[in-house]
Design a protein around this motif. Structure first.
Motif, PDB file in Angstrom:
ATOM      1  N   TYR A 112      -6.627 -32.244  -3.597  1.00  0.00           N
ATOM      2  CA  TYR A 112      -8.066 -32.118  -3.364  1.00  0.00           C
ATOM      3  C   TYR A 112      -8.726 -31.062  -4.258  1.00  0.00           C
ATOM      4  O   TYR A 112      -9.823 -30.599  -3.965  1.00  0.00           O
ATOM      5  N   GLY A 113      -8.051 -30.696  -5.329  1.00  0.00           N
ATOM      6  CA  GLY A 113      -8.676 -29.828  -6.312  1.00  0.00           C
ATOM      7  C   GLY A 113      -8.378 -28.347  -6.183  1.00  0.00           C
ATOM      8  O   GLY A 113      -8.822 -27.551  -7.022  1.00  0.00           O
ATOM      9  N   TYR A 114      -7.618 -27.960  -5.158  1.00  0.00           N
ATOM     10  CA  TYR A 114      -7.260 -26.544  -4.983  1.00  0.00           C
ATOM     11  C   TYR A 114      -5.944 -26.282  -5.728  1.00  0.00           C
ATOM     12  O   TYR A 114      -4.893 -26.019  -5.126  1.00  0.00           O
ATOM     13  N   THR A 115      -6.052 -26.347  -7.047  1.00  0.00           N
ATOM     14  CA  THR A 115      -4.852 -26.331  -7.878  1.00  0.00           C
ATOM     15  C   THR A 115      -4.287 -24.931  -8.090  1.00  0.00           C
ATOM     16  O   THR A 115      -3.320 -24.759  -8.848  1.00  0.00           O
ATOM     17  N   GLN A 116      -4.903 -23.932  -7.437  1.00  0.00           N
ATOM     18  CA  GLN A 116      -4.346 -22.573  -7.494  1.00  0.00           C
ATOM     19  C   GLN A 116      -3.490 -22.275  -6.262  1.00  0.00           C
ATOM     20  O   GLN A 116      -3.150 -21.119  -5.990  1.00  0.00           O
ATOM     21  N   ALA A 117      -3.098 -23.316  -5.525  1.00  0.00           N
ATOM     22  CA  ALA A 117      -2.337 -23.137  -4.287  1.00  0.00           C
ATOM     23  C   ALA A 117      -0.842 -23.010  -4.552  1.00  0.00           C
ATOM     24  O   ALA A 117      -0.276 -23.738  -5.375  1.00  0.00           O
ATOM     25  N   VAL A 118      -0.191 -22.095  -3.831  1.00  0.00           N
ATOM     26  CA  VAL A 118       1.259 -21.921  -3.878  1.00  0.00           C
ATOM     27  C   VAL A 118       1.758 -21.728  -2.442  1.00  0.00           C
ATOM     28  O   VAL A 118       0.973 -21.444  -1.530  1.00  0.00           O
ATOM     29  N   GLY A 119       3.057 -21.872  -2.236  1.00  0.00           N
ATOM     30  CA  GLY A 119       3.589 -21.762  -0.879  1.00  0.00           C
ATOM     31  C   GLY A 119       4.817 -20.880  -0.799  1.00  0.00           C
ATOM     32  O   GLY A 119       5.629 -20.837  -1.742  1.00  0.00           O
ATOM     33  N   VAL A 120       4.955 -20.178   0.328  1.00  0.00           N
ATOM     34  CA  VAL A 120       6.187 -19.440   0.588  1.00  0.00           C
ATOM     35  C   VAL A 120       7.271 -20.445   0.925  1.00  0.00           C
ATOM     36  O   VAL A 120       6.988 -21.581   1.300  1.00  0.00           O
ATOM     37  N   LEU A 121       8.509 -20.049   0.791  1.00  0.00           N
ATOM     38  CA  LEU A 121       9.612 -20.997   0.872  1.00  0.00           C
ATOM     39  C   LEU A 121      10.426 -20.830   2.149  1.00  0.00           C
ATOM     40  O   LEU A 121      11.509 -20.240   2.146  1.00  0.00           O
ATOM     41  N   GLY A 122       9.876 -21.300   3.245  1.00  0.00           N
ATOM     42  CA  GLY A 122      10.621 -21.313   4.494  1.00  0.00           C
ATOM     43  C   GLY A 122      10.950 -19.955   5.045  1.00  0.00           C
ATOM     44  O   GLY A 122      11.897 -19.803   5.813  1.00  0.00           O
ATOM     45  N   THR A 123      10.194 -18.933   4.649  1.00  0.00           N
ATOM     46  CA  THR A 123      10.445 -17.587   5.149  1.00  0.00           C
ATOM     47  C   THR A 123       9.132 -16.829   5.182  1.00  0.00           C
ATOM     48  O   THR A 123       8.122 -17.286   4.648  1.00  0.00           O
ATOM     49  N   ALA A 124       9.132 -15.676   5.844  1.00  0.00           N
ATOM     50  CA  ALA A 124       7.938 -14.839   5.832  1.00  0.00           C
ATOM     51  C   ALA A 124       7.723 -14.295   4.421  1.00  0.00           C
ATOM     52  O   ALA A 124       8.662 -14.183   3.627  1.00  0.00           O
ATOM     53  N   LEU A 125       6.481 -13.977   4.098  1.00  0.00           N
ATOM     54  CA  LEU A 125       6.152 -13.418   2.789  1.00  0.00           C
ATOM     55  C   LEU A 125       6.978 -12.158   2.543  1.00  0.00           C
ATOM     56  O   LEU A 125       7.129 -11.314   3.424  1.00  0.00           O
ATOM     57  N   THR A 126       7.518 -12.034   1.342  1.00  0.00           N
ATOM     58  CA  THR A 126       8.393 -10.905   1.020  1.00  0.00           C
ATOM     59  C   THR A 126       7.731  -9.979  -0.011  1.00  0.00           C
ATOM     60  O   THR A 126       6.843 -10.409  -0.757  1.00  0.00           O
ATOM     61  N   PRO A 127       8.178  -8.718  -0.100  1.00  0.00           N
ATOM     62  CA  PRO A 127       7.658  -7.813  -1.137  1.00  0.00           C
ATOM     63  C   PRO A 127       7.873  -8.346  -2.544  1.00  0.00           C
ATOM     64  O   PRO A 127       7.037  -8.136  -3.417  1.00  0.00           O
ATOM     65  N   GLU A 128       8.993  -9.048  -2.756  1.00  0.00           N
ATOM     66  CA  GLU A 128       9.263  -9.590  -4.089  1.00  0.00           C
ATOM     67  C   GLU A 128       8.271 -10.685  -4.444  1.00  0.00           C
ATOM     68  O   GLU A 128       7.809 -10.787  -5.590  1.00  0.00           O
ATOM     69  N   GLN A 129       7.910 -11.518  -3.469  1.00  0.00           N
ATOM     70  CA  GLN A 129       6.919 -12.556  -3.722  1.00  0.00           C
ATOM     71  C   GLN A 129       5.546 -11.946  -3.992  1.00  0.00           C
ATOM     72  O   GLN A 129       4.807 -12.412  -4.867  1.00  0.00           O
TER      73      GLN A 129
END
Length: 570
Positions: free
Chosen positions: A277-294
């Motif tokens: 739908y045009g929100y091409t700046q979207a990214v996702g975490v990978l099955g875990t809570a957000l980490t400091p490294e991410q």
């Protein structure tokens, strides 16, 4: 060669100005080079390079640093990755300063694992055209995923077979035991290898170079059995660390560079639907809570994030925790929680992007969202969270703002809130001698550390004058320790992004700092300030001794005489 020697060798061969010219058009203004900032969208020349110091600073987004910060931030790389890339370009041999007898074998192993993953990605993608994949194709069509998006994300299908991928890897000459080590195969108790992913829609996870390094596999609802996990994900391997990567970041990079913000969500399908739908700046975490490294990886692309999560309890909890981590690290964020039973997919497919745009327009800023959550907590829990949150904030300008807003939000005076933070910090650090005038410590810390970063070679003079005994804030103590390691310009290489920003602002006349031509005068002013503090502390101790009244009369007369002398000198 030491780490600092390698860094200097690279800087001697690649200048910051030459690197910046690859991305922006620089022009000379006086003694500096300026251009529109490559890190945020603008047309004004707010980005400035000081060639003599080899540093940059942006007056718009406050990005700052040296050659390594510039290259790493633009390419979303951590320091190690940046060092490797620039060393290769500069022709500097990294192994000469950190020899590893197994390095060649490890590099060969990783190359083979990357090749296996690329072969697996191609294999799964081609499987989509197989007759047995019709149920997967129907599901993809039902979810509205276009053929273009299927190709963009490399979606695929893993057959309902124990040996389909294994046979493909074996025919290509790969060792299946190595495929077990990188998560493409599993091994039974009897030692037999078999395909880890079976009968699933496959999502390749790519690194920033576009190489497949892992997979996520979703069970198709029509094929799901009661005991089937909805998702199976690759485990950590020599080429993949789940807490360091984000799904879709490779595909989103071009859009993030233009839109200057990142949409962060949770699932694979959420990311793909947003791109649809045009929100091409979207990214996702990978099955875990957000980490400091991410967070560190995301901050290399943008300091502005939008969190899009489900509006249920789990979504609110994830958003709350993510805000805490982002804000304390100096990033800004907004929070969009989908109402009622809607999620990203249902909201976009049922109501369209217009409904999402309305929600985006009303999205709370991260701190405001946190305060709204705190108001639903017991007062004691809310205050404890606020103090813990503030104790993690090291940038003084952010601390001031956050403390003010949190105190108003939870109905506690700012003095009480700050006092609790000070107690928490002191209990977490090595006890130090108490100093007078604690409320003034923030400005004192800043004054002392400003001189220290302007003239790091004068740190021994500051220490001789007792400056380190009057530092109170954790950020100042931490910065002092780093400067003390070299007492030279090389200390810059040891600093974190926030510390580098402070260094540059204190030394660059363009940011309002005075010229570096009055070293002795500045040191004299610092010494006078420290002498005044010492006299004030001495007077305070004499007054306290007189108040206690435990000394004999002769000693009290000595105290009074010393107090009068101190008062005259002050």
């Amino acid at each position: 060669m030491r780490n600092t020697d390698v860094i200097q060798a690279i800087k001697s061969r690649i200048s910051l100005a030459d690197m910046a010219r690859r991305y922006v058009e620089l022009r000379s203004v006086g003694s500096r080079l300026v251009a529109p900032c490559p890190f945020h969208q603008e047309t004004k020349p707010s980005f400035s390079i000081n060639e003599e110091q080899g540093t940059f600073y942006c007056f718009g987004c406050q990005a700052s640093g040296d050659l390594f910060d510039f290259y790493g931030r633009l390419n979303g790389l951590d320091f190690k990755e940046t060092l490797q890339a620039l060393a290769e370009e500069a022709g500097v041999q990294l192994q000469t300063y950190r020899p590893n007898p197994h390095a060649r074998q490890e590099r060969s192993q990783k190359r083979d694992m990357l090749k296996m993953h690329e072969l697996a990605a191609s294999h799964f993608h081609s499987n989509l055209n197989a007759p047995h994949a019709k149920v997967c194709r129907d599901y993809i069509e039902e979810r509205g995923i276009t053929p273009e998006l299927q190709d963009k994300f490399g979606l695929g299908w893993s057959m309902d077979s124990w040996q389909d991928l294994g046979d493909t890897l074996r025919r290509a000459g790969f060792d299946l035991n190595a495929a077990v080590d990188c998560g493409l195969q599993s091994k039974s108790g009897s030692g037999r290898t078999f395909d880890r992913f079976r009968n699933r829609l496959m999502f390749p996870i790519r690194n920033l170079s576009g190489q497949a390094v892992a997979f996520g596999g979703r069970i198709i609802p029509a094929l799901a059995r009661e005991d089937d996990a909805k998702y199976i994900n690759s485990s950590d391997s020599p080429i993949y660390k789940k807490g360091e990567h984000l799904f879709g970041l490779f595909q989103a990079r071009p859009s993030i560079a233009v839109k200057k913000n990142i949409i962060l969500t949770e699932g694979y399908m959420d990311v793909i639907t947003l791109h649809q739908y045009g929100y091409t700046q979207a990214v996702g975490v990978l099955g875990t809570a957000l980490t400091p490294e991410q967070i560190k990886r995301l901050s290399g692309f943008s300091s502005h994030l939008e969190l899009m999560f489900d509006g249920d309890g789990a979504g609110r909890k994830a958003a709350f925790r993510s805000c805490e981590m982002l804000l304390t690290r100096g990033l800004s964020c907004k929070v969009l929680l989908f109402p009622d039973d809607n999620d990203i997919d249902s909201m976009l497919r049922t109501h369209g992007s217009e409904a999402v745009e309305e929600l985006r327009a009303k999205a709370q800023d991260g701190l405001g969202f946190c305060i709204s959550v705190l108001r639903g907590m017991a007062q004691r829990d809310a205050v404890d969270w606020a103090r813990k949150f503030l104790s993690q904030v090291e940038m003084p300008e952010l601390f001031q703002h956050f403390a003010s807003e949190l105190s108003k939000g939870i109905g506690l005076s700012e003095a009480e809130l700050r006092g609790g933070v000070l107690d928490r910090r002191q209990s977490a650090s090595t006890p130090r001698p108490s100093t007078p005038a604690a409320p003034k410590s923030i400005s004192r810390d800043r004054e002392l550390m400003t001189f220290a970063v302007r003239y790091p070679h004068r740190l021994p003079d500051l220490q001789a004058a007792g400056a380190d005994m009057y530092l109170a804030a954790p950020w100042a103590l931490k910065l002092w320790e780093k400067l003390a390691q070299t007492c030279s310009e090389e200390a810059f290489e040891l600093l974190e992004p926030g510390e580098r920003n402070f260094w540059i602002r204190c030394r660059d006349t363009k940011t309002g700092a005075p010229p570096l031509d009055n070293e002795e005068g500045e040191l004299s002013a610092i010494r006078q300030m420290l002498e005044h503090l010492q006299k004030t502390a001495h007077m305070a101790s004499l007054v306290q001794a007189l108040r206690e009244g435990t000394a004999d009369q002769e000693t009290q007369r000595e105290y009074m005489r010393a107090l009068r002398e101190s008062a005259r000198e002050a």
